[in-house]
Enzyme design. Sequence first.
Site, PDB file in Angstrom:
ATOM      1  N   LYS A  72       0.858  -1.189   0.000  1.00 39.02           N
ATOM      2  CA  LYS A  72       0.000   0.000   0.000  1.00 39.02           C
ATOM      3  C   LYS A  72       0.889   1.231   0.000  1.00 39.02           C
ATOM      4  O   LYS A  72       2.012   1.182   0.506  1.00 39.02           O
ATOM      5  CB  LYS A  72      -0.874   0.031   1.266  1.00 39.02           C
ATOM      6  CG  LYS A  72      -2.078   0.919   1.155  1.00 39.02           C
ATOM      7  CD  LYS A  72      -3.179   0.203   0.424  1.00 39.02           C
ATOM      8  CE  LYS A  72      -4.492   0.894   0.446  1.00 39.02           C
ATOM      9  NZ  LYS A  72      -5.572  -0.046   0.114  1.00 39.02           N
TER      10      LYS A  72
HETATM   11  N1  GLU Z   1      -7.171   0.098  -3.158  1.00 39.39           N
HETATM   12  C1  GLU Z   1      -7.956  -1.063  -3.426  1.00 39.39           C
HETATM   13  C2  GLU Z   1      -8.005  -1.956  -2.211  1.00 39.39           C
HETATM   14  O1  GLU Z   1      -7.849  -1.521  -1.088  1.00 39.39           O
HETATM   15  C3  GLU Z   1      -7.532  -1.778  -4.703  1.00 39.39           C
HETATM   16  C4  GLU Z   1      -6.114  -2.247  -4.743  1.00 39.39           C
HETATM   17  C5  GLU Z   1      -5.688  -2.786  -6.106  1.00 39.39           C
HETATM   18  O2  GLU Z   1      -6.471  -2.836  -7.038  1.00 39.39           O
HETATM   19  O3  GLU Z   1      -4.517  -3.156  -6.181  1.00 39.39           O
HETATM   20  O4  GLU Z   1      -8.306  -3.119  -2.293  1.00 39.39           O
END
Ligand code: GLU
Length: 411
Positions: free
Chosen positions: A102
């Site tokens: 993240k």
């Molecule tokens: N930000 C989204 C999540 O928390 C998507 C992450 C992604 O597609 O890699 O799942």
Amino acid sequence: MKSFEAVQHYFNRAADKLELTENMRTLLLTSKREVQVQIAVEMDDGQLQTLIGYRVQHDNARGPMKGGLRFHHEVDLDEVRSLASLMTWKTAVVNIPFGGAKGGVTVNVRKLSLRELERVTRKFVDEIHDVIGPDTDIPAPDMGTNAEVMAWIMNQHNKYHGFSPGVVTGKPVEHYGIPGREEATGRGVGILALKTLGRLGHKAQKTRVAIQGFGNVGSHAAKFLQEADCRIVAISDVSGGYYCAEGINVLEAIQYSNKNNRSLEGFAAASRISNEELLELEVELLVPAALGGVITADNAPLINAPLIIEAANAPIRPEADDLLNDRGVVILPDILANAGGVTVSYFEWAQNRQYYRWGLDRVRQELDRVLSSAFEEVWNLAREHEVSLRTAAFMLGIGRVGRATVLGGIT
Ligand code: GLU
């Protein structure tokens, strides 16, 4: 309890059931790499601003690390670390070949002009381009970022490393993206909500729904559930809550918000309530789809919904989770409930690597297949071990990551 501590708490509960050793717990909880960078940008008025950006790469035992980029004024390392580890369990629960990561930048995007947003994004990529890549770590949209931001990321990364669209997902459909990615998280929430309602013996037609948050996830979930005949009695965003006992016309609300600078402020087709009141409504289904930590030990006793689908990441604090579980409230946890987004990100990444275009029907069909089988597995595990759906989802995710770690050889 801080964000990472909360994930650790849920992790340990599942790890106890799996009888994991202390050493294995430490290995699985520790991030592989945490990067903090300085983002110095010139604002439109010529002033220099220095922002802080993060990328936390939690685990890659099952594949390249994957997870969104959050641009929000409350972003800090602890939050990004907790969200990175949630991504590891999430990708494992839906069994797609990714690990977890993240990123984030501490900034209020509402205060940035479009060009400032672009400069912040490109400067951030300048600082982290060496640690991301289609085989190592693949960012995607999260709170405060969107398809346009992803296009800038791809473009900036490619300046250093050559053409490689699979370095980031959630790109615009016209620019190496995949149809259905934008709706995917909300649609997934809707699909899983209907499945859970079905298991609990509720009919969609009789279901009153309250949705907190009307951004990409909340609005798509609302649209999907309304199309399935649920009654969306309340929605909200930062401007407050909107309630209509007969049901809100979701398409009208989406149109209104789009025209009104993505705000429901002044939406007159419903009466005003507060965001807190929305959480306490008499409904069959509550969908927190905004920030984390909104359901606390203080307001948990006031929640009337028998079912909560966690569209946001970590919307319920652990103390509240315990109180709700004790009262028999069913909670479909974030690492399953909002996994539709990263699932379609996987399709986009696969499409980019194959130079092959997927159609919307195929994306929707495969999304349904992946989420349905993860739901069955989590549901059955919960029944078999007599644990909550959250603990079952963590058990499934941790089990998969743990096995991959051991099979890959640890030392
Ligand atoms: N930000 C989204 C999540 O928390 C998507 C992450 C992604 O597609 O890699 O799942």
